[in-house]
Design a protein around this motif. Sequence first.
Motif, PDB file in Angstrom:
ATOM      1  N   GLN A   1      39.913 109.436 -34.945  1.00  0.00           N
ATOM      2  CA  GLN A   1      40.616 109.087 -36.181  1.00  0.00           C
ATOM      3  C   GLN A   1      40.950 107.599 -36.209  1.00  0.00           C
ATOM      4  O   GLN A   1      40.934 106.978 -37.271  1.00  0.00           O
ATOM      5  N   GLU A   2      41.258 107.029 -35.040  1.00  0.00           N
ATOM      6  CA  GLU A   2      41.546 105.596 -34.962  1.00  0.00           C
ATOM      7  C   GLU A   2      40.343 104.787 -35.428  1.00  0.00           C
ATOM      8  O   GLU A   2      40.479 103.808 -36.172  1.00  0.00           O
ATOM      9  N   ALA A   3      39.144 105.207 -35.010  1.00  0.00           N
ATOM     10  CA  ALA A   3      37.926 104.505 -35.411  1.00  0.00           C
ATOM     11  C   ALA A   3      37.648 104.694 -36.898  1.00  0.00           C
ATOM     12  O   ALA A   3      37.200 103.763 -37.580  1.00  0.00           O
ATOM     13  N   ILE A   4      37.906 105.888 -37.416  1.00  0.00           N
ATOM     14  CA  ILE A   4      37.700 106.153 -38.842  1.00  0.00           C
ATOM     15  C   ILE A   4      38.604 105.265 -39.685  1.00  0.00           C
ATOM     16  O   ILE A   4      38.177 104.661 -40.674  1.00  0.00           O
ATOM     17  N   LYS A   5      39.870 105.162 -39.295  1.00  0.00           N
ATOM     18  CA  LYS A   5      40.806 104.320 -40.042  1.00  0.00           C
ATOM     19  C   LYS A   5      40.355 102.862 -40.025  1.00  0.00           C
ATOM     20  O   LYS A   5      40.408 102.172 -41.050  1.00  0.00           O
ATOM     21  N   ALA A   6      39.921 102.386 -38.860  1.00  0.00           N
ATOM     22  CA  ALA A   6      39.465 100.997 -38.763  1.00  0.00           C
ATOM     23  C   ALA A   6      38.247 100.762 -39.649  1.00  0.00           C
ATOM     24  O   ALA A   6      38.145  99.734 -40.323  1.00  0.00           O
ATOM     25  N   THR A   7      37.324 101.725 -39.652  1.00  0.00           N
ATOM     26  CA  THR A   7      36.116 101.599 -40.484  1.00  0.00           C
ATOM     27  C   THR A   7      36.470 101.582 -41.966  1.00  0.00           C
ATOM     28  O   THR A   7      35.914 100.809 -42.744  1.00  0.00           O
ATOM     29  N   LEU A   8      37.410 102.431 -42.361  1.00  0.00           N
ATOM     30  CA  LEU A   8      37.850 102.453 -43.757  1.00  0.00           C
ATOM     31  C   LEU A   8      38.522 101.132 -44.141  1.00  0.00           C
ATOM     32  O   LEU A   8      38.353 100.642 -45.259  1.00  0.00           O
ATOM     33  N   HIS A   9      39.278 100.549 -43.221  1.00  0.00           N
ATOM     34  CA  HIS A   9      39.878  99.238 -43.479  1.00  0.00           C
ATOM     35  C   HIS A   9      38.795  98.189 -43.721  1.00  0.00           C
ATOM     36  O   HIS A   9      38.935  97.323 -44.587  1.00  0.00           O
ATOM     37  N   VAL A  10      37.717  98.261 -42.923  1.00  0.00           N
ATOM     38  CA  VAL A  10      36.604  97.310 -43.098  1.00  0.00           C
ATOM     39  C   VAL A  10      36.008  97.446 -44.495  1.00  0.00           C
ATOM     40  O   VAL A  10      35.779  96.449 -45.193  1.00  0.00           O
ATOM     41  N   LEU A  11      35.741  98.685 -44.918  1.00  0.00           N
ATOM     42  CA  LEU A  11      35.193  98.917 -46.258  1.00  0.00           C
ATOM     43  C   LEU A  11      36.146  98.418 -47.338  1.00  0.00           C
ATOM     44  O   LEU A  11      35.726  97.807 -48.326  1.00  0.00           O
ATOM     45  N   LEU A  12      37.432  98.658 -47.128  1.00  0.00           N
ATOM     46  CA  LEU A  12      38.430  98.245 -48.117  1.00  0.00           C
ATOM     47  C   LEU A  12      38.488  96.723 -48.237  1.00  0.00           C
ATOM     48  O   LEU A  12      38.638  96.185 -49.335  1.00  0.00           O
ATOM     49  N   GLU A  13      38.358  96.026 -47.104  1.00  0.00           N
ATOM     50  CA  GLU A  13      38.353  94.560 -47.133  1.00  0.00           C
ATOM     51  C   GLU A  13      37.111  94.015 -47.842  1.00  0.00           C
ATOM     52  O   GLU A  13      37.165  92.958 -48.482  1.00  0.00           O
ATOM     53  N   ALA A  14      36.002  94.746 -47.743  1.00  0.00           N
ATOM     54  CA  ALA A  14      34.747  94.281 -48.339  1.00  0.00           C
ATOM     55  C   ALA A  14      34.639  94.606 -49.821  1.00  0.00           C
ATOM     56  O   ALA A  14      33.888  93.960 -50.557  1.00  0.00           O
ATOM     57  N   CYS A  15      35.398  95.603 -50.278  1.00  0.00           N
ATOM     58  CA  CYS A  15      35.252  96.130 -51.636  1.00  0.00           C
ATOM     59  C   CYS A  15      35.576  95.163 -52.789  1.00  0.00           C
ATOM     60  O   CYS A  15      35.012  95.328 -53.874  1.00  0.00           O
ATOM     61  N   PRO A  16      36.488  94.198 -52.637  1.00  0.00           N
ATOM     62  CA  PRO A  16      36.737  93.296 -53.766  1.00  0.00           C
ATOM     63  C   PRO A  16      35.497  92.574 -54.272  1.00  0.00           C
ATOM     64  O   PRO A  16      35.430  92.178 -55.431  1.00  0.00           O
ATOM     65  N   SER A  17      34.484  92.436 -53.420  1.00  0.00           N
ATOM     66  CA  SER A  17      33.218  91.838 -53.855  1.00  0.00           C
ATOM     67  C   SER A  17      32.367  92.886 -54.573  1.00  0.00           C
ATOM     68  O   SER A  17      32.067  93.946 -54.021  1.00  0.00           O
TER      69      SER A  17
ATOM     70  N   ARG B   1      29.259  92.820 -55.243  1.00  0.00           N
ATOM     71  CA  ARG B   1      27.984  93.037 -54.533  1.00  0.00           C
ATOM     72  C   ARG B   1      28.160  94.057 -53.411  1.00  0.00           C
ATOM     73  O   ARG B   1      27.288  94.909 -53.198  1.00  0.00           O
ATOM     74  N   ASN B   2      29.267  93.946 -52.698  1.00  0.00           N
ATOM     75  CA  ASN B   2      29.491  94.876 -51.597  1.00  0.00           C
ATOM     76  C   ASN B   2      29.708  96.303 -52.097  1.00  0.00           C
ATOM     77  O   ASN B   2      29.296  97.268 -51.456  1.00  0.00           O
ATOM     78  N   ARG B   3      30.361  96.444 -53.241  1.00  0.00           N
ATOM     79  CA  ARG B   3      30.546  97.783 -53.799  1.00  0.00           C
ATOM     80  C   ARG B   3      29.184  98.434 -54.061  1.00  0.00           C
ATOM     81  O   ARG B   3      28.979  99.612 -53.759  1.00  0.00           O
ATOM     82  N   VAL B   4      28.280  97.665 -54.623  1.00  0.00           N
ATOM     83  CA  VAL B   4      26.935  98.184 -54.910  1.00  0.00           C
ATOM     84  C   VAL B   4      26.251  98.599 -53.616  1.00  0.00           C
ATOM     85  O   VAL B   4      25.621  99.668 -53.531  1.00  0.00           O
ATOM     86  N   LYS B   5      26.394  97.779 -52.563  1.00  0.00           N
ATOM     87  CA  LYS B   5      25.753  98.074 -51.277  1.00  0.00           C
ATOM     88  C   LYS B   5      26.329  99.349 -50.664  1.00  0.00           C
ATOM     89  O   LYS B   5      25.598 100.167 -50.096  1.00  0.00           O
ATOM     90  N   ILE B   6      27.654  99.520 -50.779  1.00  0.00           N
ATOM     91  CA  ILE B   6      28.291 100.727 -50.231  1.00  0.00           C
ATOM     92  C   ILE B   6      27.823 101.964 -50.999  1.00  0.00           C
ATOM     93  O   ILE B   6      27.514 102.999 -50.405  1.00  0.00           O
ATOM     94  N   ILE B   7      27.752 101.850 -52.323  1.00  0.00           N
ATOM     95  CA  ILE B   7      27.304 102.978 -53.155  1.00  0.00           C
ATOM     96  C   ILE B   7      25.862 103.330 -52.825  1.00  0.00           C
ATOM     97  O   ILE B   7      25.506 104.511 -52.662  1.00  0.00           O
ATOM     98  N   GLN B   8      25.014 102.314 -52.708  1.00  0.00           N
ATOM     99  CA  GLN B   8      23.606 102.559 -52.392  1.00  0.00           C
ATOM    100  C   GLN B   8      23.426 103.180 -51.011  1.00  0.00           C
ATOM    101  O   GLN B   8      22.439 103.882 -50.767  1.00  0.00           O
TER     102      GLN B   8
ATOM    103  N   LEU C   1      40.856 107.066 -50.766  1.00  0.00           N
ATOM    104  CA  LEU C   1      41.088 106.933 -52.208  1.00  0.00           C
ATOM    105  C   LEU C   1      41.093 105.473 -52.626  1.00  0.00           C
ATOM    106  O   LEU C   1      40.635 105.129 -53.722  1.00  0.00           O
ATOM    107  N   GLY C   2      41.598 104.592 -51.747  1.00  0.00           N
ATOM    108  CA  GLY C   2      41.569 103.161 -52.052  1.00  0.00           C
ATOM    109  C   GLY C   2      40.151 102.636 -52.190  1.00  0.00           C
ATOM    110  O   GLY C   2      39.841 101.870 -53.111  1.00  0.00           O
ATOM    111  N   VAL C   3      39.268 103.054 -51.277  1.00  0.00           N
ATOM    112  CA  VAL C   3      37.853 102.632 -51.353  1.00  0.00           C
ATOM    113  C   VAL C   3      37.182 103.261 -52.570  1.00  0.00           C
ATOM    114  O   VAL C   3      36.459 102.590 -53.314  1.00  0.00           O
TER     115      VAL C   3
END
Length: 393
Positions: free
Chosen positions: A241-257, A259-266, A290-292
């Motif tokens: 769970q610690e790793a999952i939370k860290a990974t979700l934080h990474v996605l959340l930090e990248a999401c304001p861009s 371009r990155n949203r498109v890459k995550i969706i793809q 939910l934030g991502v």
Amino acid sequence: MDDIEIPQYFICPISLQIMKDPVTAITGITYDRDSIQQWLSTGKNTTCPVTKQSLLADSDLTPNHTLRRLIQAWCTTKGVDRIPTPKSPLHKNHILKLIQDLWVPQLQLKSLKKLESLAFENEITNRRYMVETGVGKATVSLIVRCFREARTDGLDGALNVLHCLKIPNDEVKLLLTENYDFMDSIIWILEQEMDNHEQVKTNTVIVLKAFIQAASSNLLERLKPEFFQVLIRFFKGGISQEAIKATLHVLLEACPSGRNRVKIIQAGGVSELIEMELSMPEKRITELILGVLDYLCSCADGRAQLLAHSAGIAVVSMRILRVSPAANESAVRILSSIAKFSGTSEVLNEMLSVGAVSKLCMVLQADCGENVKKKARDALKLHSKVWNNSPCI
């Protein structure tokens, strides 16, 4: 020891416990070393807790050997466990020697183990000295070298050390500039099979989280599609769970861009996030998911991927008013985006049948923020003709 009266001058003014390693500040007050270092390590406390005089660094702390010996003698007299004599403070030259040994193949593993041991031995002084003497820079360089040479020996030790250190954001930015393929190195590590697999991968994403949070917007914009593909696949690996939370934080930090949203969706991010929420609902993980999803559903393809999942609307609706204000805000925004931009007859009927409309009505009556209520109210008004005959309306 509760029934033994301890001399007042043996007690640390901060911890109110008997001192194990008494040190005297330049203000003349004696504290236990761990307590005063912890006090000063926050960066907010820069004064002597007793006198309120300026006390900027723990280099102003002098070991009080006489008091320590008195405490040890008193412990022996009273039959109390004798406090051990503290180790000598770490010298920076010792750390510099260990850094040099990192680049000698036959000494590398031994050096990494010693650095790791020093980091855990004293979480304040040792770690600060290690950062100041360039251990962070050395371990980042070692990780990048392993990536370039496609070898994994030494990686777990380097990641353990890097995970321990709290490197200032300015230094992290400099390290990322000097090691342009560090992000590629981290993603490469996540794809490798190694001993102590779960711990290594957990440390890897925690390090990635710290570096992503300090990264410039330009670097975040340049993240490759493969970066997100590996992270999304990483969710499926049965990690902690610690790793999952860290990974979700990474996605959340990248999401304001965008371009990155498109890459995550793809990369199939929306459906994977929904599957994760269905499999392990936990408050903080739900908030992050939910934030991502909130970011991803601002894109047409993100909404389409959520609607294509049979549980997409239902799982978002179910979390409203059950988790936290942050989760409420994200979930209501997701439903609002769907109602506003993807409100086909089929979608609107599904929102009604799975309870999304009921939840939006409940938000209006609950103790939620005004912005959240406004989003819910706007979504309900937008399709009031369709939902007007519903009992919840």
